[in-house]
Structure formats: structure tokens, C-alpha cells
Design a protein around this motif. Structure first.
Motif, PDB file in Angstrom:
ATOM      1  N   SER A 388       0.827  -1.333   0.011  1.00  0.00           N
ATOM      2  CA  SER A 388      -0.036   0.011  -0.038  1.00  0.00           C
ATOM      3  C   SER A 388       0.820   1.140  -0.041  1.00  0.00           C
ATOM      4  N   GLU A 389       1.911   1.216   0.640  1.00  0.00           N
ATOM      5  CA  GLU A 389       2.927   2.305   0.913  1.00  0.00           C
ATOM      6  C   GLU A 389       3.625   2.614  -0.341  1.00  0.00           C
ATOM      7  N   LEU A 390       4.011   1.361  -0.920  1.00  0.00           N
ATOM      8  CA  LEU A 390       4.836   1.319  -2.294  1.00  0.00           C
ATOM      9  C   LEU A 390       3.755   2.182  -3.398  1.00  0.00           C
ATOM     10  N   LYS A 391       2.675   1.765  -3.353  1.00  0.00           N
ATOM     11  CA  LYS A 391       1.614   2.417  -4.190  1.00  0.00           C
ATOM     12  C   LYS A 391       1.595   3.835  -4.048  1.00  0.00           C
ATOM     13  N   SER A 392       1.557   4.366  -3.004  1.00  0.00           N
ATOM     14  CA  SER A 392       1.668   5.857  -2.911  1.00  0.00           C
ATOM     15  C   SER A 392       2.904   6.494  -3.240  1.00  0.00           C
ATOM     16  N   ALA A 393       4.058   5.740  -2.832  1.00  0.00           N
ATOM     17  CA  ALA A 393       5.170   6.520  -3.328  1.00  0.00           C
ATOM     18  C   ALA A 393       5.156   6.365  -4.760  1.00  0.00           C
ATOM     19  N   MET A 394       4.633   5.480  -5.434  1.00  0.00           N
ATOM     20  CA  MET A 394       4.837   5.369  -6.884  1.00  0.00           C
ATOM     21  C   MET A 394       3.821   6.340  -7.620  1.00  0.00           C
ATOM     22  N   GLU A 395       2.931   6.814  -6.789  1.00  0.00           N
ATOM     23  CA  GLU A 395       2.005   7.817  -7.344  1.00  0.00           C
ATOM     24  C   GLU A 395       2.669   9.170  -7.456  1.00  0.00           C
ATOM     25  N   LEU A 396       3.526   9.290  -6.451  1.00  0.00           N
ATOM     26  CA  LEU A 396       4.322  10.568  -6.187  1.00  0.00           C
ATOM     27  C   LEU A 396       5.403  10.525  -7.207  1.00  0.00           C
ATOM     28  N   PHE A 397       6.196   9.492  -7.403  1.00  0.00           N
ATOM     29  CA  PHE A 397       7.337   9.350  -8.013  1.00  0.00           C
ATOM     30  C   PHE A 397       7.371  10.156  -9.546  1.00  0.00           C
ATOM     31  N   PRO A 398       6.480   9.682 -10.222  1.00  0.00           N
ATOM     32  CA  PRO A 398       6.386   9.862 -11.744  1.00  0.00           C
ATOM     33  C   PRO A 398       5.989  11.853 -11.686  1.00  0.00           C
ATOM     34  N   LEU A 399       5.101  12.106 -10.707  1.00  0.00           N
ATOM     35  CA  LEU A 399       4.844  13.453 -10.438  1.00  0.00           C
ATOM     36  C   LEU A 399       6.289  14.250 -10.425  1.00  0.00           C
ATOM     37  N   ALA A 400       6.982  13.892  -9.178  1.00  0.00           N
ATOM     38  CA  ALA A 400       8.127  14.587  -9.252  1.00  0.00           C
ATOM     39  C   ALA A 400       9.320  14.737 -10.437  1.00  0.00           C
ATOM     40  N   VAL A 401       9.197  13.349 -11.244  1.00  0.00           N
ATOM     41  CA  VAL A 401      10.021  13.370 -12.352  1.00  0.00           C
ATOM     42  C   VAL A 401       9.571  14.432 -13.392  1.00  0.00           C
ATOM     43  N   LYS A 402       8.236  14.515 -13.487  1.00  0.00           N
ATOM     44  CA  LYS A 402       7.680  15.317 -14.718  1.00  0.00           C
ATOM     45  C   LYS A 402       7.954  16.704 -14.266  1.00  0.00           C
ATOM     46  N   ILE A 403       7.808  17.032 -12.853  1.00  0.00           N
ATOM     47  CA  ILE A 403       8.142  18.286 -12.530  1.00  0.00           C
ATOM     48  C   ILE A 403       9.481  18.924 -12.762  1.00  0.00           C
ATOM     49  N   ALA A 404      10.237  17.827 -12.438  1.00  0.00           N
ATOM     50  CA  ALA A 404      11.941  18.216 -12.298  1.00  0.00           C
ATOM     51  C   ALA A 404      12.426  18.340 -14.081  1.00  0.00           C
ATOM     52  N   ALA A 405      11.700  17.471 -14.807  1.00  0.00           N
ATOM     53  CA  ALA A 405      11.804  17.518 -16.167  1.00  0.00           C
ATOM     54  C   ALA A 405      11.409  18.724 -16.780  1.00  0.00           C
ATOM     55  N   ALA A 406      10.349  19.256 -16.261  1.00  0.00           N
ATOM     56  CA  ALA A 406       9.556  20.608 -16.846  1.00  0.00           C
ATOM     57  C   ALA A 406      10.590  21.644 -16.387  1.00  0.00           C
ATOM     58  N   GLU A 407      10.942  21.692 -15.144  1.00  0.00           N
ATOM     59  CA  GLU A 407      11.855  22.746 -14.616  1.00  0.00           C
ATOM     60  C   GLU A 407      13.076  22.963 -15.419  1.00  0.00           C
ATOM     61  N   LYS A 408      13.664  21.757 -15.850  1.00  0.00           N
ATOM     62  CA  LYS A 408      14.809  21.535 -16.462  1.00  0.00           C
ATOM     63  C   LYS A 408      14.725  22.188 -18.064  1.00  0.00           C
ATOM     64  N   ARG A 409      13.467  22.141 -18.219  1.00  0.00           N
ATOM     65  CA  ARG A 409      13.355  22.578 -19.568  1.00  0.00           C
ATOM     66  C   ARG A 409      12.970  24.176 -19.595  1.00  0.00           C
ATOM     67  N   GLY A 410      12.914  24.831 -18.378  1.00  0.00           N
ATOM     68  CA  GLY A 410      12.847  26.021 -18.310  1.00  0.00           C
ATOM     69  C   GLY A 410      11.138  26.516 -17.838  1.00  0.00           C
ATOM     70  N   GLN A 411      10.519  25.513 -17.498  1.00  0.00           N
ATOM     71  CA  GLN A 411       9.008  25.600 -17.193  1.00  0.00           C
ATOM     72  C   GLN A 411       8.921  25.813 -15.689  1.00  0.00           C
ATOM     73  N   LEU A 412       8.627  26.932 -15.166  1.00  0.00           N
ATOM     74  CA  LEU A 412       8.511  27.180 -13.643  1.00  0.00           C
ATOM     75  C   LEU A 412       7.219  27.034 -13.092  1.00  0.00           C
ATOM     76  N   PHE A 413       7.232  26.264 -11.800  1.00  0.00           N
ATOM     77  CA  PHE A 413       6.027  26.082 -11.139  1.00  0.00           C
ATOM     78  C   PHE A 413       6.017  27.229 -10.011  1.00  0.00           C
ATOM     79  N   PRO A 414       4.855  27.251  -9.368  1.00  0.00           N
ATOM     80  CA  PRO A 414       4.948  28.248  -8.073  1.00  0.00           C
ATOM     81  C   PRO A 414       5.876  27.851  -7.090  1.00  0.00           C
ATOM     82  N   PHE A 415       6.562  26.858  -6.999  1.00  0.00           N
ATOM     83  CA  PHE A 415       7.475  26.396  -5.908  1.00  0.00           C
ATOM     84  C   PHE A 415       8.752  25.965  -6.490  1.00  0.00           C
ATOM     85  N   SER A 416       8.894  26.180  -7.654  1.00  0.00           N
ATOM     86  CA  SER A 416      10.227  25.827  -8.351  1.00  0.00           C
ATOM     87  C   SER A 416      11.209  26.650  -7.682  1.00  0.00           C
ATOM     88  N   LYS A 417      12.673  26.244  -7.458  1.00  0.00           N
ATOM     89  CA  LYS A 417      13.648  26.899  -6.898  1.00  0.00           C
ATOM     90  C   LYS A 417      14.508  27.603  -7.862  1.00  0.00           C
TER      91      LYS A 417
END
Ligand SMILES: Cc1ncc(COP(=O)(O)O)c(C=O)c1O
Length: 417
Positions: A388-417
Motif C-alpha cells: 500500500s505504501e509502495l503504491k503511494s510512493a509510486m503515485e508521487l515518483f512520476p509527478l516528481a520526475v515530470k516536474i523536475a523535467a519540466a523545470e529543466k526545460r525552463g518551465q517554472l512552477f509556483p514552488f520551483s527553486k
């Protein structure tokens, strides 16, 4: 990604973060159901006499009880009289072996490595962080060499060993931590037969995952490096290690070293005043529970039944969610899946996961000094959390990857550093 998709991605991440979860996927540890498999081993309240007549409750058998040496002889593929069975940790035995080489020399005729101006070790990367921290602590300079699908880049290794300061190589040859690869026969042959400038060159062969197959009929096979070393006239080159940490109890198992008769004689002699004997009760408990390789394999099939669905779940999510974003390993055994993020994203992905409550192994950990030159490798350890915890973690992981990849392309989010 358009701004609607970016907003939706950010909102999903925020929703996850607000759940306030605390999940740990940082280390390759067995889960409770796996540990439960070995609990019957603990019941031993009579008959403490080992095969050689020694009482396991008393001193004796410094290099291990005969039946435990025989068990590891089968697991490592080396005669029982060329095995030392130690305490609860193969890492501890590797540390001891390196410390002896540094303080006393690998053999009596060799100069102790600590008396030399510099000692260098080849470290295939990505690799096991504990090895790298150990080398760092002991003052061994690390030379990273890329690990591919068949093992380390052998052209690079063969070039490097022409330097007499290069005294060794430390590796996980089967279901490698973290990339999951197994060294090919050609790699093993080349490691065994290559010419080295240092006559006291040692390969630290940490075969922690030698029986850790996920599938019964689809397994990797590792060539016996000791046989290859012996056939090449280099019997003393390799020191093999393994343990039952992920067979019985992590930290409560038994560990072993296998090597040439000369190496075993050297290490046994140096062991004499290091301790009177290891914990033979634990050795005896283990061999009563798992008397031979067949018993170990049957036991490991039960482990595989527990952890295989977790590996498959993670791989499934990666296929569905991240197709085209990074690449990943599809291991047939061991304890890890390696995700190779778009360059420059690993640290950010791990930070995003941490901030939303999921702890992963720190980015960079599989590289000496924690420096991943591409900032790309992320070790996923799916075994410890319940499904059950693994499922939660794997819900988050792709979101984190997509956010980081978008930031790398220069697309900024409200919380981007
Ligand atoms: C490659 C490798 N070697 C050794 C160990 C630890 O083994 P032990 O508990 O026998 O020290 C681990 C644990 O994660 C590992 O991945």
C-alpha cells in the motif's frame, strides 16, 4: 507541456504533499513478511554440537563450523576449506579484509598498502554507496568506471590496472546494487586474466545477491570467478563475499569469505588475535534451517513470491507514467530498480519526493563521494514498504520526475527553486 498540464501536475503534487505521508524507500531492506519466513530458525534449545564435535555454545572453530563452511562453499562455488564463515555482516568482512591489506599487506611478502604513497581502487558506477564510503574512510582513492549491461567497461579497467598504484576493484557482480546487471562471462574472464601492474591486486567480489532471483526460470548466471582466476594463474586475485542478510535476517544473518588457499591462510592467521571465534550458535541455527543450497533456493523462492509483485508494480508504473522520460533497469533479481532520469534532474526529483513525504536514497549515492556527474541515477528500493505504501510512493515518483523535467526545460512552477 502546456500551462494547463503544468497547473494540473502542480496541483496533483500539492494534493499528495498535503496528505502528510512519511514513507521510506531509501534502503534495500526486506519487509516484515520476508523476515517472518526465517523466524522458525530461532527455535533451537537443544543439541548444540556441531559436526566436528565442537559445542556451538563454547569457543572454537574460528573460521566457522564445518557445516556452515560447506553451505557457503556451495553458494560461492569454492571448496569448503577455502571459506571463512564470519559474523553477521559481509560488509564487516570486506572492511576487515581491506584493513588487513592496509595494515599488514595482502600477503606477508607484500608491502602494507598504508605504507604506500597512494592506493587506488577501481569502482564500477553506479555502485554500492557503502563500498564507496568504506574506501573513502580507509583512505583508498576511488576511480569510477562506467558499469554497462555486461559489467564494468573492461577496456578502461585493463588500462587502469597498468598503474601499480591501482590495487583493486570493488564490485557487486550479480544483480548489482543498484543497476541490477550481472557481469557477463567475458567480463569475468577478462577480470580474472588481465595483466595488472600491482602483483597484490585484489578484486573484492561482493556477491550479496547470488541467490536472489526474482523469477524461477528467467535468471542471470554468473561465471565462477575463482575458477577463472585459478585457470589464468591468478588464484589469489579474488576475495569473494556473501551473507544471509537478505536470506534470513538483515543484520542477524551469517557472512562468509571465499578465496584461494593462500588468501585463506593469510586471513585466518590475521584473524587469530582479532577474535576467539564468531557466533557459532547463529551459524548452527542457520545450517539447521538451511542445510544446503537446495534449501536456500526453496527459501529464496518464498522471498521472491513476496517481493516480485513489488518490482512488477514499480516497473508497471514507470512504463505507464514515464514512457519517454528517462530509462530504467528491469532486473531479474537483487533488491533495486535503477531509474535514469533526464540529465540534471535526479537531485531535484529526490528533493521533491522528500518534501512530499517519500524518502529515497540520496541522489548521487551510487557514485564515489556522492557525485553523479550526470545527476541522473536514482535507486528505487521497492522491497521494504508494504504494497500500500509502495503504491503511494509510486503515485508521487512520476509527478516528481515530470516536474523536475519540466523545470529543466525552463518551465517554472509556483514552488520551483
Ligand atoms: C551489495 C551489498 N553488499 C552487502 C550488503 C550488506 O550485507 P551485510 O548485511 O552482510 O553486511 C548489502 C546490503 O544492502 C549490499 O547491497
Amino acid at each position: 507541456m502546456d500551462s494547463m498540464e503544468l497547473t494540473e501536475l502542480w496541483q496533483r503534487y500539492e494534493r499528495f504533499r498535503k496528505r502528510g505521508l512519511k514513507l521510506d524507500m531509501s534502503r534495500g531492506k526486506p519487509e516484515n513478511a520476508q523476515l517472518d519466513l526465517s523466524v522458525p530458525m530461532l527455535r533451537m534449545d537443544s543439541d548444540f554440537i556441531c559436526e566436528d564435535g565442537i559445542d556451538a555454545r563454547n569457543y572454537g572453530d574460528t573460521t566457522g563450523i564445518p557445516e556452515a563452511r560447506r553451505l557457503f562453499s556451495e553458494l560461492l562455488g569454492i571448496p569448503a576449506n577455502q571459506i571463512i564463515v564470519g559474523g553477521n555482516s559481509s560488509i564487516n568482512m570486506i572492511h576487515d579484509a581491506l584493513t588487513r591489506a592496509l595494515l599488514c599487506g595482502p600477503m606477508e611478502v607484500d608491502t602494507p598498502w598504508s605504507k604506500l604513497p597512494r592506493v587506488r581502487f577501481i569502482c564500477p558506477v553506479p555502485g554500492y554507496d557503502w563500498h564507496f564510503h568504506m574506501c573513502e574512510t580507509l583512505g583508498i582513492e576511488m576511480i569510477p568506471v562506467q558499469l554497462g549491461p555486461d559489467g564494468p567497461d573492461m577496456d578502461a579497467v585493463e588500462r587502469l590496472v597498468m598503474d601499480p598504484e591501482v590495487k583493486g576493484l570493488i564490485c557487486v557482480p550479480m544483480y548489482s546494487n543498484p543497476s541490477g546487471i550481472t557481469f557477463s562471462d567475458e567480463t569475468v574472464m577478462r577480470l580474472a586474466s588481465m595483466k595488472t601492474a600491482a602483483p597484490d591486486f585484489r578484486i573484492i567480489w561482493d556477491n550479496a545477491y547470488c541467490v536472489h532471483h526474482l523469477y524461477e526460470h528467467d535468471r542471470d548466471h554468473l561465471m565462477n570467478i575463482y575458477d577463472a582466476c585459478e585457470a589464468s594463474g591468478n588464484p589469489d586475485r579474488v576475495l569473494m563475499f556473501t551473507s544471509t542478510s537478505k536470506i534470513t535476517f538483515a543484520g542477524g544473518g551469517i557472512a562468509a569469505m571465499g578465496a584461494s588457499p593462500a588468501n585463506i591462510a593469510r586471513h585466518s592467521a590475521l584473524l587469530t588475535y582479532q577474535l576467539v571465534c564468531y557466533d557459532k550458535l547463529n551459524q548452527l541455527r542457520h545450517v539447521r534451517f538451511l542445510p544446503d543450497k537446495a534449501a536456500v533456493e526453496a527459501h529464496m523462492a518464498k522471498h521472491a513470491g513476496i517481493i516480485r509483485p513489488k518490482f512488477e508494480y514499480v516497473l508497471d508504473v514507470l512504463e505507464k507514467e514515464l514512457s519517454g522520460i528517462g530509462t530504467w533497469s528491469r532486473p531479474k533479481g537483487g533488491y533495486f530498480i535503477c531509474y535514469y532520469a533526464p540529465e540534471g534532474c535526479a537531485r531535484r526529483i529526490v528533493d521533491l519526493c522528500r518534501d512530499a513525504g517519500v524518502t529515497l536514497t540520496p541522489a548521487g549515492a551510487p557514485y564515489p563521494h556522492g557525485i553523479d556527474p550526470k545527476d541522473s541515477t536514482i535507486r528505487i528500493a521497492p522491497t521494504f514498504p508494504p504494497m500500500s505504501e509502495l503504491k503511494s510512493a509510486m503515485e508521487l515518483f512520476p509527478l516528481a520526475v515530470k516536474i523536475a523535467a519540466a523545470e529543466k526545460r525552463g518551465q517554472l512552477f509556483p514552488f520551483s527553486k
